[in-house]
Design a protein around this motif. Structure first.
Motif, PDB file in Angstrom:
ATOM      1  N   LEU A 172      -1.266  -4.230  -4.296  1.00  0.00           N
ATOM      2  CA  LEU A 172      -0.181  -5.203  -4.344  1.00  0.00           C
ATOM      3  C   LEU A 172       1.047  -4.560  -4.951  1.00  0.00           C
ATOM      4  CD1 LEU A 172      -2.158  -8.189  -5.955  1.00  0.00           C
ATOM      5  CD2 LEU A 172      -1.704  -7.874  -3.518  1.00  0.00           C
ATOM      6  N   LEU A 174       4.487  -5.811  -6.862  1.00  0.00           N
ATOM      7  CA  LEU A 174       5.087  -6.997  -7.460  1.00  0.00           C
ATOM      8  C   LEU A 174       6.497  -6.701  -7.935  1.00  0.00           C
ATOM      9  CD1 LEU A 174       2.131  -8.218  -9.752  1.00  0.00           C
ATOM     10  CD2 LEU A 174       2.489  -8.672  -7.319  1.00  0.00           C
ATOM     11  N   LEU A 179       4.924 -11.502  -5.508  1.00  0.00           N
ATOM     12  CA  LEU A 179       4.397 -10.602  -4.481  1.00  0.00           C
ATOM     13  C   LEU A 179       5.521 -10.202  -3.529  1.00  0.00           C
ATOM     14  CD1 LEU A 179       1.181 -12.621  -3.672  1.00  0.00           C
ATOM     15  CD2 LEU A 179       1.172 -10.261  -4.468  1.00  0.00           C
ATOM     16  N   TRP A 182       1.886  -5.917   0.216  1.00  0.00           N
ATOM     17  CA  TRP A 182       0.455  -5.710   0.009  1.00  0.00           C
ATOM     18  C   TRP A 182      -0.112  -5.029   1.231  1.00  0.00           C
ATOM     19  CZ3 TRP A 182       2.861 -10.485   0.259  1.00  0.00           C
ATOM     20  CH2 TRP A 182       2.718 -11.194   1.460  1.00  0.00           C
ATOM     21  N   VAL A 202       1.885 -14.098  -8.242  1.00  0.00           N
ATOM     22  CA  VAL A 202       0.489 -13.700  -8.103  1.00  0.00           C
ATOM     23  C   VAL A 202      -0.407 -14.551  -8.985  1.00  0.00           C
ATOM     24  CG1 VAL A 202       0.563 -11.922  -9.906  1.00  0.00           C
ATOM     25  CG2 VAL A 202      -1.046 -11.700  -8.010  1.00  0.00           C
TER      26      VAL A 202
END
Length: 458
Positions: A172, A174, A179, A182, A202
């Motif tokens: 992922l 961030l 988010l 991914w 998240v």
């Protein structure tokens, strides 16, 4: 040619199998039949950027492994189904070493006409989902930083890099807690199927009782974080089952020098379940050993029973564990009790609340369970707010000696009930031995009194 549909390429596939595939999938893909030497012309293009294609390799292809290798399957756009025959079976055993089951599958030639359409359909759906996921990430690129400079790179492979995009572990990216990218493995693990998952916190993927710890874990990059570098957090999947994720955090810079949080995510549900099972078995084994030691130790029976109920309360996390005994007149008597790990000799609320259940066990000589409905997570309180009750008769040598009972707000799985039944047997054997010794002592004293009386008369 319909470039809007996935491509289904049949290479030297026998007509019965080809007809079965065509009948099932004619409206779902563009179907082309080809010889082995012409396959590459239909699968040209940069791997990962071709239109979704499933290649079906027939049993007459002399070098199926070489053909599959030449096609260079990429899980984003190309998958292969190979027909396995007795002659090619040994050659095809190397396929799992070269390609995963997500990309290449084998189908027995004797069942090809029945199994092939389903295998091809599954791979087509998988490729379509992956292509839709990549398109959703690309379409969301412009939503990442409204009013600010664009990242300038496509999400997914370009932001994470090709290595992380194809990694077997979830990755992922961030921006703070939001988010922004991914890989496919993370999408599968966290069920990130919707385009609006972009910019979603998240922490929203986890229950409220996990969010504070998760936020601290993600935001503290220092070496002295409270949680482990790869701490485990639990969430509830869409199907209601519990999932355990190990999450390792690293602060990184993107190509424009902006701070991002890279999170490696691994599903450790099965591993955590196995560890908990092992810990549970260890606890139950220790409890069994403690009860055995208490019931074979010297001293008054009541004191030994107190050691047993204290051990059961502490080891099983019960609210209350009690032992009821039958006196010489067959009456049920509350003997000892422990609540929350401490004895309560002066106040036994269970005497009134549980007596009816204990008497039912005495009458039936069978266990009695009253287990409250549970909410989703195993260790959560019952959804009804009431306790669960489990009681077992204390029987040894066919003689009913009393009842072992437990009340708890925790779950009562079969392993806990089996352990309770086991220690009930141990307590029953110890109690019966104590009573036999007492009867023997009384008989001995009676004989001694009679002998003394005879001697005095003489």
């Amino acid at each position: 040619m319909n470039r809007g549909l996935p491509l289904l390429l049949l290479i030297d596939v026998p007509q019965p199998t080809a007809s079965a595939i065509t009948a099932d999938l004619a409206g779902s893909a563009e179907i082309i039949q080809s010889a082995a030497e012409g396959a590459l012309a239909h699968t040209s293009g940069s791997p990962g950027r071709r239109r979704p294609t499933v290649v079906v390799v027939g049993e007459t292809v002399t070098a199926p492994v070489g053909l599959v290798h030449s096609l260079r399957p990429n899980p984003a756009d190309l998958a292969v189904v190979v027909t396995a025959t007795p002659a090619t079976h040994e050659k095809l055993t190397v396929l799992p070493l070269l390609f995963s089951d997500d990309v290449v599958r084998r189908v027995d030639d004797r069942k090809a006409a029945q199994l092939m359409p389903r295998a091809v359909s599954d791979l087509l759906q998988q490729l379509t989902r992956r292509r839709a996921h990549a398109a959703a990430q690309a379409a969301a690129q412009q939503q990442l930083s409204p009013g600010a400079a664009s990242i300038g790179r496509q999400l997914g492979e370009r932001l994470l890099g090709q290595f992380l995009t194809q990694a077997p572990i979830g990755v992922l990216m961030l921006d703070g807690d939001a988010l922004i990218a991914w890989n496919q493995r993370a999408a599968d693990i966290l069920e990130l199927r919707e385009p609006d998952s972009v910019h979603r916190p998240v922490s929203a993927l986890f229950p409220e009782d996990q969010r504070t710890a998760l936020h601290h874990h993600l935001s503290d990059p220092g070496p002295y974080r409270d949680a482990e570098p790869d701490a485990v957090f639990e969430r509830i999947r869409g199907d209601g089952t519990t999932q355990a994720l190990r999450m390792a955090v690293q602060q990184v810079l993107d190509t424009e020098g902006r701070k991002r949080t890279l999170v490696l995510t691994e599903d450790v549900t099965d591993r955590l379940h196995a560890q908990r099972k092992l810990a549970e078995r260890s606890i139950h084994a220790l409890l069994t050993a403690e009860v055995a030691a208490a019931m074979t130790a010297p001293g008054p029976l009541d004191e030994r029973l107190r050691r047993c109920v204290r051990a059961a309360t502490n080891r099983l996390g019960a609210d209350r564990v009690c032992v009821w005994t039958l006196n010489t007149r067959g009456e049920l008597v509350h003997a000892v009790c422990a609540a929350d790990g401490t004895e309560t000799p002066d106040a036994f609320p269970c005497r009134a609340a549980q007596r009816a259940a204990a008497e039912r066990i005495v009458t039936s000589r069978r266990p009695h369970l009253d287990i409250a409905p549970r909410s989703g997570r195993q260790q959560s309180p019952p959804s009804t707010g009431r306790d669960s009750f489990a009681g077992f008769p204390l029987i040894s040598g066919g003689e009913l000696l009393g009842v072992l009972s437990m009340t708890t707000r925790l779950a009562l799985p079969g392993s806990v009930l089996a352990t309770l039944e086991n220690i009930a047997d141990q307590i029953a054997v110890g109690t019966q031995q104590d009573r036999l010794l007492n009867r023997l002592r009384e008989a001995t004293r009676a004989l001694e009194r009679r002998d003394r009386g005879v001697a005095e008369r003489l």
